[in-house]
Design a protein around this motif. Structure first.
Motif, PDB file in Angstrom:
ATOM      1  N   SER A  42     -44.952 -92.615  75.546  1.00 47.26           N
ATOM      2  CA  SER A  42     -44.761 -92.917  74.117  1.00 47.26           C
ATOM      3  C   SER A  42     -44.659 -94.419  73.889  1.00 47.26           C
ATOM      4  O   SER A  42     -45.113 -94.940  72.865  1.00 47.26           O
ATOM      5  CB  SER A  42     -43.506 -92.228  73.594  1.00 47.26           C
ATOM      6  N   ASP A 162     -49.622 -88.523  70.163  1.00 43.07           N
ATOM      7  CA  ASP A 162     -48.524 -88.368  71.122  1.00 43.07           C
ATOM      8  C   ASP A 162     -48.107 -86.900  71.160  1.00 43.07           C
ATOM      9  O   ASP A 162     -47.438 -86.412  70.245  1.00 43.07           O
ATOM     10  CB  ASP A 162     -47.350 -89.264  70.713  1.00 43.07           C
ATOM     11  N   GLU A 163     -48.523 -86.194  72.196  1.00 38.67           N
ATOM     12  CA  GLU A 163     -48.263 -84.764  72.359  1.00 38.67           C
ATOM     13  C   GLU A 163     -48.558 -83.962  71.094  1.00 38.67           C
ATOM     14  O   GLU A 163     -47.676 -83.281  70.570  1.00 38.67           O
ATOM     15  CB  GLU A 163     -46.804 -84.550  72.786  1.00 38.67           C
TER      16      GLU A 163
HETATM   17 MG    MG Z   1     -42.827 -89.404  74.593  1.00 37.61          MG
END
Ligand code: MG
Ligand code: ATP
Lengths: 229, 302
Positions: A42, A162-163
């Motif tokens: 991240s 991000d994911e």
């Molecule tokens: Mg993360």
């Protein structure tokens, strides 16, 4: 398109989240970033969209040298970079249509253009019939598609996620991957996707970068999941 | 510029949402503005009236300058010129022995007639200049300077109590300005707190705005509008109070206080200016209050 040279990130708390990483990603690439929790994924994303400044090293995204960018210019830079998070970040009081339109309103587009572009985007993410629904009236997968639609509304050169499938079941994750692949193919958008999803990475093989303790420990052009547990 | 106008309806919509969501806070900081502006309004009414009163009083304050008898008649005008040259002097009027006697007789009324016997060569009075000053508070200084001019016998001014009164009013005025500034700062603080709450309530939205590349100016504008609105909301009551209150006072008193010397300023257009000033202060206070909060917030977030 993305060029990192010896990038180090040390947070104010003293945590070294990234340790002198270098990375080159060409226009039109689709890249996975994997790694254990706390490995700096991240942090890398935040450096790429200007949310965090690198402590050391050079960062160049979509032709902009982020290390030299004045804080006031960051918003203008961000219009070239679409971002999608795990938690969707939709405005609950706005409809699907309005959520996508919001991204165009804040960059002062004309109302007529906004209507046209939002319809285009909703078609691309296959949500035309949900245009008038509110976020709490649609499924998680659909919410994420709205978020992706909003991220690409301004036609960014780079899309970082991000994911994006972190909160979704496998079936919905497939949908999201298919959508991202389509955006990558049809719009030529460079895509960077952080994921924990082993099956996804195995099934849709793409260039895969493995982070560990803030170092890049593997960069597989042919893709596939690398064990790091 | 076109883009700016395109955004206006969007900003107004956001500002309205902010006000509706924090209605209680909006009201409470608007009432802080109300209190402040009522006091500022009252202060302005008093100060402006006093000021115009003082100007009229000041006009009556004169220096009586007596001229040496040794100064010949043809040197008078050059002497007058050197008095006029002194800074702080507004006007100099020459008064010969006869006019001086007239003035003396007038002061004593009926009994003054007795002095008529001195008219002509027996007149013991000195020729004089009647000097007016630009600022009553300078009168001491100017008098001393005049007295130092060669050919001047004496320089005296009457009404030192008026001068004292004037400097007292000056003090009241500067004290009042400080008081008003403190109150305004308080109102700014309260508004900035309200805006802080609005920002807090809209944190997600701001985060998303940043995500999609909204500039700081764009993010800031609805909050500034909200601040202006709070200020203006708070200004309604004070403006009404000042406007109708003063008009009422003016009619009841017949336009003057205690003595006809202290006339009140006529309500129109005076009240228009005062109302405008109050609205202006309200807008500025609202703008500063919200600007502080938003800028502080935006400063910490990239
Ligand atoms: Mg993360
Ligand atoms: N804002 C912050 N301030 C201080 N330390 C931070 C901050 N954000 C992250 N960190 C630390 O930096 C390191 C890397 O965090 P990061 O969020 O990049 O990891 P991640 O790979 O995304 O993990 P996850 O898979 O759990 O999301 C961690 O040790 C984390 O605690």
């Amino acid at each position: 398109m993305i060029k990192l040279e010896n990038v180090t990130k040390v947070y104010k708390t003293g945590t070294r989240a990234l340790n002198g990483i270098s990375l080159y990603i060409n226009q039109g690439e689709f890249v996975y970033i994997i790694g254990a929790t706390g490995s700096g994924k991240s942090t890398l994303i935040k450096i790429l969209n200007g949310e965090e400044a690198a402590s050391k090293g050079k960062v160049n995204v979509a032709g902009t040298d982020l290390t030299k960018l004045r804080t006031g210019r960051i918003p203008y830079f961000r219009r070239n970079v679409g971002v999608v998070y795990q938690d969707f970040c939709l405005l609950p009081k706005k409809t699907v249509f309005e959520n996508v339109a919001f991204a165009l309103e804040v960059v002062s587009e004309k109302t007529i253009y906004i209507r046209k572009r939002v319809r285009e985007v909703l078609k691309l993410v296959d949500l035309e019939e949900k245009a008038k629904s509110f976020p709490n009236e649609i499924s998680g997968g659909q919410k994420q598609r709205v978020a992706i639609g909003r991220a690409i509304a301004n036609k960014p050169k780079v899309l970082i996620a991000d994911e994006p499938t972190g909160n979704l079941d496998p079936e919905k994750s497939e949908e999201i991957i298919a959508l991202l692949e389509r955006i990558n193919r049809e719009e030529g958008t460079t895509i960077l996707m952080v994921t924990h999803d082993k099956e996804l990475v195995e099934k849709h093989k793409k260039r895969t970068i493995l982070l560990q303790d803030g170092y890049i420990v593997a960069d597989l052009m042919e893709g596939g999941y690398v064990s790091h547990d | 510029m076109i883009k700016f106008f395109r955004n206006i309806p969007r900003h107004f919509k956001e500002a309205r949402n902010g006000i509706v969501r924090n209605f209680a806070m909006t009201l409470s900081s608007a009432s802080a503005v109300t209190v402040t502006l009522v006091l500022i309004g009252a202060f302005l009414l008093v100060a402006v009236n006093l000021d115009s009163f003082m100007t009229s009083v000041e006009e009556g304050v004169q220096i009586h300058v007596r001229i040496e008898d040794t100064v010949s008649e043809d040197k008078i005008s050059s002497l007058q010129a050197s008095v006029e040259a002194i800074s702080g002097v507004r006007s100099v009027v020459y008064s010969d022995k006869d006019s001086e006697l007239d003035a003396l007789i007038e002061v004593y009324g009926e009994e003054g007639e007795l002095f008529e016997t001195y008219r002509g060569d027996a007149n013991p009075l000195k020729r004089a200049f009647v000097v007016e000053v630009t600022d009553g508070l300078l009168i001491d200084e100017v008098t001393a300077k005049i007295e130092a001019v060669p050919g001047i016998f004496s320089a005296l001014y009457g009404g030192s109590s008026i001068i004292e009164m004037m400097s007292a009013f000056e003090n009241i005025k500067s004290g009042g300005i400080i008081f008003v500034l403190i109150l305004s700062a308080l109102a700014v603080f309260l508004i900035s707190n309200t805006i802080k709450l609005t920002i807090f309530a809209r944190q997600d939205e701001i985060r998303i705005m940043r995500l999609v590349g909204a500039s700081n100016g764009y993010i800031r504008t609805p909050f500034l509008l909200e601040g202006i609105f709070i200020g203006l909301l708070g200004a309604i009551l004070p403006i009404g109070l000042v406007y109708f209150g003063y008009t009422y006072l003016y009619t009841v008193t017949g336009g003057y206080f205690f003595t006809p010397l202290f006339t009140l300023i006529t309500p129109q257009p005076f009240l228009m200016y005062i109302s405008g000033a109050l609205a202006g202060i309200a807008i500025i206070v609202g703008l500063i209050g919200s600007y502080i909060s938003v800028s502080r917030y935006l400063w910490w977030k990239r």
